[in-house]
Every structure is written in C-alpha cells, then in structure tokens.
Design a protein around this motif. Structure first.
Motif, mmCIF file in Angstrom:
data_model
loop_
_atom_site.group_PDB
_atom_site.id
_atom_site.type_symbol
_atom_site.label_atom_id
_atom_site.label_comp_id
_atom_site.label_asym_id
_atom_site.label_seq_id
_atom_site.Cartn_x
_atom_site.Cartn_y
_atom_site.Cartn_z
ATOM 1 N N HIS A 1 0.849 -1.178 0.000
ATOM 2 C CA HIS A 1 0.000 0.000 0.000
ATOM 3 C C HIS A 1 0.895 1.242 0.000
ATOM 4 C CE1 HIS A 1 -3.899 1.952 0.289
ATOM 5 N NE2 HIS A 1 -3.275 2.894 0.988
ATOM 6 N N LEU A 2 0.536 2.197 -0.858
ATOM 7 C CA LEU A 2 1.332 3.405 -1.064
ATOM 8 C C LEU A 2 0.564 4.619 -0.552
ATOM 9 C CD1 LEU A 2 2.222 2.740 -4.837
ATOM 10 C CD2 LEU A 2 3.331 1.770 -2.806
ATOM 11 N N ILE A 3 1.243 5.456 0.243
ATOM 12 C CA ILE A 3 0.640 6.675 0.774
ATOM 13 C C ILE A 3 1.561 7.836 0.413
ATOM 14 C CG2 ILE A 3 -0.238 7.853 2.818
ATOM 15 C CD1 ILE A 3 -0.068 5.018 4.201
ATOM 16 N N GLY A 4 1.034 8.826 -0.283
ATOM 17 C CA GLY A 4 1.862 9.950 -0.694
ATOM 18 C C GLY A 4 1.214 11.288 -0.388
ATOM 19 N N VAL A 5 2.049 12.281 -0.077
ATOM 20 C CA VAL A 5 1.586 13.654 0.155
ATOM 21 C C VAL A 5 2.450 14.579 -0.687
ATOM 22 C CG1 VAL A 5 1.253 15.501 1.837
ATOM 23 C CG2 VAL A 5 0.857 13.113 2.509
ATOM 24 N N GLU A 6 1.811 15.465 -1.432
ATOM 25 C CA GLU A 6 2.543 16.381 -2.312
ATOM 26 C C GLU A 6 1.755 17.676 -2.455
ATOM 27 O OE1 GLU A 6 4.813 18.479 -4.671
ATOM 28 O OE2 GLU A 6 5.508 16.580 -3.837
ATOM 29 N N GLY A 7 2.469 18.821 -2.440
ATOM 30 C CA GLY A 7 1.819 20.110 -2.527
ATOM 31 C C GLY A 7 1.568 20.596 -3.941
ATOM 32 N N GLU B 1 -6.005 1.618 -7.792
ATOM 33 C CA GLU B 1 -6.414 2.753 -6.967
ATOM 34 C C GLU B 1 -6.584 2.368 -5.511
ATOM 35 O OE1 GLU B 1 -9.621 5.059 -8.371
ATOM 36 O OE2 GLU B 1 -8.721 5.470 -10.327
ATOM 37 N N ASP B 2 -7.021 1.129 -5.257
ATOM 38 C CA ASP B 2 -7.198 0.715 -3.865
ATOM 39 C C ASP B 2 -5.884 0.369 -3.177
ATOM 40 O OD1 ASP B 2 -6.918 -1.585 -5.489
ATOM 41 O OD2 ASP B 2 -7.858 -2.833 -3.962
ATOM 42 N N GLN B 3 -4.782 0.407 -3.922
ATOM 43 C CA GLN B 3 -3.457 0.157 -3.340
ATOM 44 C C GLN B 3 -2.718 1.452 -3.026
ATOM 45 O OE1 GLN B 3 -2.065 -2.542 -6.602
ATOM 46 N NE2 GLN B 3 -1.569 -3.931 -4.930
ATOM 47 N N ARG B 4 -3.349 2.569 -3.262
ATOM 48 C CA ARG B 4 -2.655 3.840 -3.048
ATOM 49 C C ARG B 4 -3.582 4.880 -2.453
ATOM 50 N NH1 ARG B 4 -2.979 3.865 -9.313
ATOM 51 N NH2 ARG B 4 -4.255 5.692 -9.812
ATOM 52 N N SER B 5 -2.981 5.763 -1.656
ATOM 53 C CA SER B 5 -3.705 6.892 -1.056
ATOM 54 C C SER B 5 -2.829 8.119 -1.274
ATOM 55 C CB SER B 5 -3.927 6.662 0.447
ATOM 56 O OG SER B 5 -4.554 5.414 0.691
ATOM 57 N N ASP C 1 -2.975 11.647 11.387
ATOM 58 C CA ASP C 1 -4.190 11.383 10.609
ATOM 59 C C ASP C 1 -3.884 10.509 9.396
ATOM 60 O OD1 ASP C 1 -5.608 12.952 12.396
ATOM 61 O OD2 ASP C 1 -5.464 14.767 11.158
ATOM 62 N N LEU C 2 -2.750 10.758 8.768
ATOM 63 C CA LEU C 2 -2.366 9.957 7.600
ATOM 64 C C LEU C 2 -2.100 8.504 7.983
ATOM 65 C CD1 LEU C 2 0.119 12.519 6.015
ATOM 66 C CD2 LEU C 2 -2.084 11.841 5.036
ATOM 67 N N ALA C 3 -1.503 8.309 9.152
ATOM 68 C CA ALA C 3 -1.125 6.960 9.573
ATOM 69 C C ALA C 3 -2.255 6.204 10.252
ATOM 70 C CB ALA C 3 0.077 7.040 10.525
ATOM 71 N N ALA C 4 -3.290 6.907 10.699
ATOM 72 C CA ALA C 4 -4.340 6.289 11.521
ATOM 73 C C ALA C 4 -4.972 5.042 10.907
ATOM 74 C CB ALA C 4 -5.417 7.328 11.839
#
Length: 350
Positions: A171-177, A196-200, A257-260
């Motif tokens: 599972h991939l989690i990314g944050v970008e501005g 899509e269900d493998q990434r946030s 919140d991202l990790a919850a």
C-alpha cells in the motif's frame, strides 16, 4: 588391424592400461571443465574490476557510513533481463518513468534501461537506494510506505515495485503540494501496475499537526522540484497570495491522521525541504508506535545534528547516513546535495 586391437584388449595387462588411459581422459575432461568455469569466473571478476576502475573513485556518494552493505542490497534487488519500454526510462528495479516528469534531465532517455545506480543516478545515491530497499527487506507479509513530499511518487513506486516482486502486499501513501506533481504520482502508480485501492495520494503539506500553509505555484509541472511551503502565513500574506495567484493555500495534513488507518508504516520517507526535524520532533510518540523505518532527506548539517539529538539512543538505530554535501565557496547556498539518514525502530524491528 581391428582384430588385433580386439584381441589385445582381452589381454589383462593391456586391458588395464586401456582402462587407465580412459580414466585419465575422463579426468582430463573434468579438469578442463573446471578450468573453463574458473576462466569464466576470472573474466567476470576482471569485468567487475574494470567497472570499479571506471567509476569516479572520488565521488562523494561513496562516502557513507552503514551498518549493512547497501550495494549488496541494491544488486540483490536488481531485476535481470529487463527490456526497454518505448516512451519510458526503465530503472534497475523495473520501474517505468515518464521523461516528462524531469524533461531537462530525461528528455532523451525514453526507451533506455538504466543500470544499477552505483554510486548514484540522476535522483538518488547508494545511501538513499540502500536505505529504501533495506526497509523492504525488513518488512514481513505487507509493505506500507508513506512518502512525504512524494513528487511523482518516486519512492512509492521504487519500493512498492521491489516489495511486490518480493511477494509482499503493498500500500502506497503519498503527500505532495504541487498540483502537477501529484498528477504525475497518480500516473506513475498506474503505469507501474498499482490499483487505486493500493494507493492513497493526497494534495497538501505534511506536518506534525493540521492547519494551512501556502505552497508556490509553478507554470509547468516537472520544471522545479524544490518548492518550499510557507508555514504560519500572516493574513496579509494570505491575501497577497490569493491576489497574485503565486501561491495556493493548502491543508497541512497531520502525520497522525495519515497513519491512523494503517497498523504499521514499514517505511516513512521524508523530504519536505527543511521541515524534517520539526516533523520528527512533533511526532516522536507516533513514530515509535507505528513507523518501522525512517528515511530522511536532510537539508542542512544543523538538521542532521538535531535529528541525532531527537532519535539517537531513544529507541532508534541509525543504520546508514551520508551527510549533506556542501560547497563552502558559496555561503549563500552551501548545501549542494541533500544528506541521507536511515533510522530503524528497535521496538518494531528488534
């Protein structure tokens, strides 16, 4: 003549001589086979020595400290027999990269297969590659990676592809501005086979606590990768940003919140343009509880020292580091290459 040979072979002493000769011939052939194998190994060793000699021995990217062998890790994860994919640069892990993500660097490299990046390639060096893949090696059953400041999803895709190849659920989690860059991240994840269900993927600014920050706009995505947010903007700055259109006001996304939704983060990659120490300082309890491995891009020697103070001897083991590379001749911008630190959570990875 044939009859004489047949009769001679029936005489015991001659028969024994012939058997001895046949045995010697077999031993000779076996010895030749071993010699050929040794020759092949020698040629391979000579090729490796030649490769080492061609490398820039004085490259600063060889100047890392590590508790494991990052080059061995990289070689072990390298995928053999990769074939070029039209329109993409293929790296040593099999990750497909669209040259439009970095047009100034990659515009002529579509259709290439890139070798193992020792000591470095166009975006990362031994220390960073080694630490990222080390986190993959330490994961069991599942691999969840979170990249703060993910750009085109560089470490999401690189570690995600390596983990998938190792048989892990990913599972991939990314944050970008940057709006264009988060679009690149979605595109890269799809290209590299992540559903899509493998990434946030989130557009916003990673931080220890929620809030709002200003983030610079760029006219064309891929032209600048070092954009820095403005935290704690005054009302006047916010009005000016709205008037000129030079900045977007974005939510600050709290790490908690991202990790919850996730039981564990196997790799947290942090590259947030100088805000890394503040993020760690404000998230120590969460990091100890949920994050198995942290890979941090450091933007100054001062930040590196602060991270040592925050993490060393407090449940974290520094497994690899390469200090930020400086140019003392340029006091205005002394750091020319960000540093790298890889930290292992002893509580989660004893």
């Amino acid at each position: 003549m044939h009859l004489l040979r047949t009769l001679a072979a029936q005489v015991p002493p001659i028969r024994r001589l012939r058997q001895s000769r046949d045995q010697l011939l077999r031993e000779r052939d076996e010895a030749q086979g071993r010699l050929d194998e040794a020759g092949e190994r020698l040629e391979a060793a000579q090729a490796e020595i030649a490769e080492l000699r061609e490398r820039p021995a004085d490259s600063p990217f060889f100047h890392y400290n590590a508790a494991f062998d990052p080059q061995e890790v990289m070689r072990r994860h390298a995928v053999p027999g990769l074939v070029p994919r039209p329109g993409y640069l293929t790296n040593f892990l099999g990750v497909l990269i669209d040259p439009k993500f970095f047009p100034s660097i990659l515009q002529d490299r579509a259709g290439e297969v890139e070798g193992i990046p020792i000591p470095a390639n166009w975006h990362a060096d031994i220390a960073e590659w080694g630490a990222a893949l080390r986190a993959v090696d330490l994961a069991r059953g599942r691999f969840t990676v979170m990249e703060l400041g993910c750009g085109w999803g560089c470490w999401l895709n690189n570690t995600g592809v390596a983990a998938r190849r190792a048989g892990l659920d990913v599972h991939l989690i990314g944050v970008e501005g940057d709006e264009g860059h988060i679009g690149f991240a979605h595109e890269a994840c799809t290209t590299n086979g992540f559903r899509e269900d493998q990434r946030s993927l989130h557009r916003g600014i990673a931080a220890a606590n929620s809030g709002f920050a200003l983030f610079p706009r760029q006219k064309e995505a891929g032209m600048s990768w070092g954009l820095e947010p403005v935290f704690g903007a005054s009302e006047e700055q916010r009005r000016e940003a709205a008037r000129t259109g030079d900045y977007d006001e974005l939510p600050m996304l709290a790490l908690g919140d991202l990790a919850a939704p996730h039981e564990r983060i196997d790799l947290l990659h942090v590259d947030i343009q100088g805000g890394e120490a503040e993020l760690v300082a404000g998230s120590l309890d969460l990091l100890r509880e949920k994050v198995a491995y942290i890979l941090i891009g450091t933007h100054s020697r001062g930040i590196e020292g602060r991270l040592f103070d925050l993490l060393l001897g407090k449940g974290w083991l520094l497994e690899i580091e390469r200090p930020a590379i400086l140019d003392p001749r340029n006091p205005a911008a002394p750091v020319i290459v960000d540093g790298v630190q890889g930290w292992r959570n002893i509580a989660l990875l004893p």
